[in-house]
Design an enzyme around this catalytic site. Sequence first.
Site, PDB file in Angstrom:
ATOM      1  CG  ASN B  79      58.252  47.478 -15.124  1.00  0.00           C
ATOM      2  OD1 ASN B  79      56.960  48.007 -15.188  1.00  0.00           O
ATOM      3  ND2 ASN B  79      58.605  46.316 -15.958  1.00  0.00           N
ATOM      4  CB  ILE B  87      64.932  50.981 -12.016  1.00  0.00           C
ATOM      5  CG1 ILE B  87      64.576  51.561 -10.853  1.00  0.00           C
ATOM      6  CG2 ILE B  87      63.663  51.381 -13.264  1.00  0.00           C
ATOM      7  CD1 ILE B  87      65.315  53.077 -10.742  1.00  0.00           C
ATOM      8  CB  CYS B  88      63.348  46.433 -15.110  1.00  0.00           C
ATOM      9  SG  CYS B  88      63.553  45.617 -16.887  1.00  0.00           S
ATOM     10  CG  LEU B  89      63.264  52.706 -17.770  1.00  0.00           C
ATOM     11  CD1 LEU B  89      61.767  52.650 -18.171  1.00  0.00           C
ATOM     12  CD2 LEU B  89      63.207  54.294 -17.040  1.00  0.00           C
TER      13      LEU B  89
END
Lengths: 554, 216
Positions: B79, B87-89
């Site tokens: 991620n 960042i993939c959040l």
Amino acid sequence: MSEVESDSYLSLVYEDELYDNESMELYESQTTAVHCTDEIPCHKFESLQSYESEFDIEDLQFDEEDESEDEPLREQSTHTLDKPSLDGSNLPNLRYESLTTDDIFQRMLQRVDHLQPVLSIPAEDILLLMQRFDWSEERLLEDWTEKADELLIGSGLKRVHEADKEGENGLVRGIKHRESFTCPICCEDKTETFVMECGHEYCTDCYKHYIKDLLNQGNIITCMGCSLALKNEDIDLIMGSASSHKLMDSSIRSFVTKHNRNYKWCPYADCKCIIHLFDASSLEEYTRLHCSKFVTCKSNHSFCFTCGYEMHAPADCSVVSAWVKKAKKESENLNWVLAHTKECPKCSVNIEKNGGCNHMVCSSCKYEFCWICGGEWAPHGNSYYQCTVYKSDDDKGKSDKDDLRKTLKRYTFYYRVFNEHEVSAKLDWKLGQNIGHKVRALQESVGVSWIEGQFLPESLKILNEGRTALKWSFAVAFYSDPSHNLTKIFADNQLLLSNAVEDLSQLRQIQDPETIMQRKTEFYNKAGYVENRTHALMECGRDLLRKGICKTKD
Amino acid sequence: MSRAKRIMKELLAVKDDPAANIKLEFVNESDIEHLKGSFQGPPGTPYEGGIFLVDIEVPMEYPFKPPKMKFDTKVYHPNISSVTGAICLDILKNAWSPVITLKSALISLQALLQSPEPNDPQDAEVAQHYLRDRESFNKTAALWTKLYAVANGSTVGQKQVDEAQLYGIDPNVVEEFESQGFEKEKVIDALRRLGIKSLDPTDNATVNKIVEELLK
Ligand SMILES: [Zn+2]
Ligand SMILES: [Zn+2]
Ligand SMILES: [Zn+2]
Ligand SMILES: [Zn+2]
Ligand SMILES: [Zn+2]
Ligand SMILES: [Zn+2]
Ligand SMILES: [Zn+2]
């Protein structure tokens, strides 16, 4: 090709050579005189407007200052001339209704009322649940029967430990006034807060900031600290009255977007109407038969349900999309086409076009010429404006490069005529804008009843539909096999409609109420003729499409 | 201005809780919009022992809009972009709420290292590696931690490490193609594009696929 030339009335003034000499400049509008027939005195127009890209639907909208005054005209304007179908096809009209977001909201409220005795929770909570389920009653009921509790918790309508609520903290949702409260969000000392049953308390300023952004998103808004939902009354309490309306509005917006098979926004600028199509599957039959899927919104805007463009018969959506794509690609080279003033071919004085008439008379040297081809008017004769068929030169055996050049020129010709008709349509609308005043003038000075005066707006409407059909017919012509006989018949039909339209357009320029009344029958007859010719052209265009003679390659 | 007050308070809260092992400080005292945060790699993961540095930009509308965060430290994680540190959040996007703090966001990043979401990847190549061969993935991630996530920046440096090893690729595979006359860098690029880490020499279909990729 030689047959075309020998055709008696097809005295085509368009020649490739002539075309080469055409000035490619974009003339800035700045002159006055315009002209047309002998019968009608020519009038001067001072205020000029330049017309830009012709492909934005917004551009097609005319000023609507008089709209409210003329409202009754609009509602009853279909009385005089009834039509079986908007484009004269044999298919039944599409079954649809025109709604506003408010209409839809009222319906949603009705559904909520309907569900209330079944779910027996407050109506406001049902509204929230419906929002969560994109206003699908079925899905809501399905989930409700399976797991009502889970659903209520998941939607933020109930807390996980509901028992705590009344028992321990006994918190009541609402605005609180505090002596001193340090808001955990902004870290400032505040006196007014909003608290919920969960115990999460934040200052109202922070809540306002938080809610403001979320109102446009159409989703359920929750407590900033947990998933407990804010209800519409909470939102109104924090934000001031009727803010929840905005949320409902955006919720309906997203509903329309998600159900775009049956619901479409009217594409006209600033129009808030929504078209609800009852049976979306009927569209396929329309597409198969190359018929137009036109709908009209409450504000009387007609557009294609599938592609969102204005009424474009005889072209079907694929011709429109190919044409528009091509036009966008070529438009930079073709800017000059959009100019709506021209230099007099003789003395070079700028002449502006007025109304839809193509017969130009120079204000300075009185030279008479054709607006479309720039050629001398005399050979156009009494058959009026026949610059409707592209005439390619007959020379055979040219190189590929020449062929390409010719293709572009052929396109340029059609594009140009297309635009001329668009500009004409707009100018006609401009003339017709004071139509309400004209009808009132008739009522006052000639003593005509309101109903009797309806032939005016009605004929204007027919004129505009005729022009629009004519305009799009050039897109069809461009994609049609020029050697096929039916293409030639189509061109004949274009010519007939073109003449009929110009004829009616001239009549439309009469200003004097008494003269208008005297020539009422003429209005009727000419409008009726335009209507017939429009339908004939559409029928012929559909044949071209159905037989594959008109084909878009890209 | 409440944004400044809030950020100052957040900084204090981080300092008051040394047990959390989280650091948060301004890059430059005069600029409240730019901070750096850091935390330790969660134990029991390939990130254990590493210190991860995060760049934080605080927008004007903070805390009503989420802060922009990206890793300064190179991280090998499905991620997190192995190139940019993006960042993939969800909490840094649509799931942001004004009650979330920079500290809690950093803790969420720590949790993300603990439990990757390979089905919502930021770095597809890494995610594929994670899904196909966990053991090999863990080795690579641990190698990156050792190389890049070290305190006070005394890095071993990428150049000293074998490129193939850095992406979890079996060096024998690279050598095999090198011996056929392909450049090492190109072989590694091709293998990365194809997501191939190791190779059974009898698997002709895959060998052909690699050669095809190399000849592109
Ligand atoms: Zn005139
Ligand atoms: Zn606050
Ligand atoms: Zn709460
Ligand atoms: Zn409308
Ligand atoms: Zn269409
Ligand atoms: Zn002149
Ligand atoms: Zn002409």
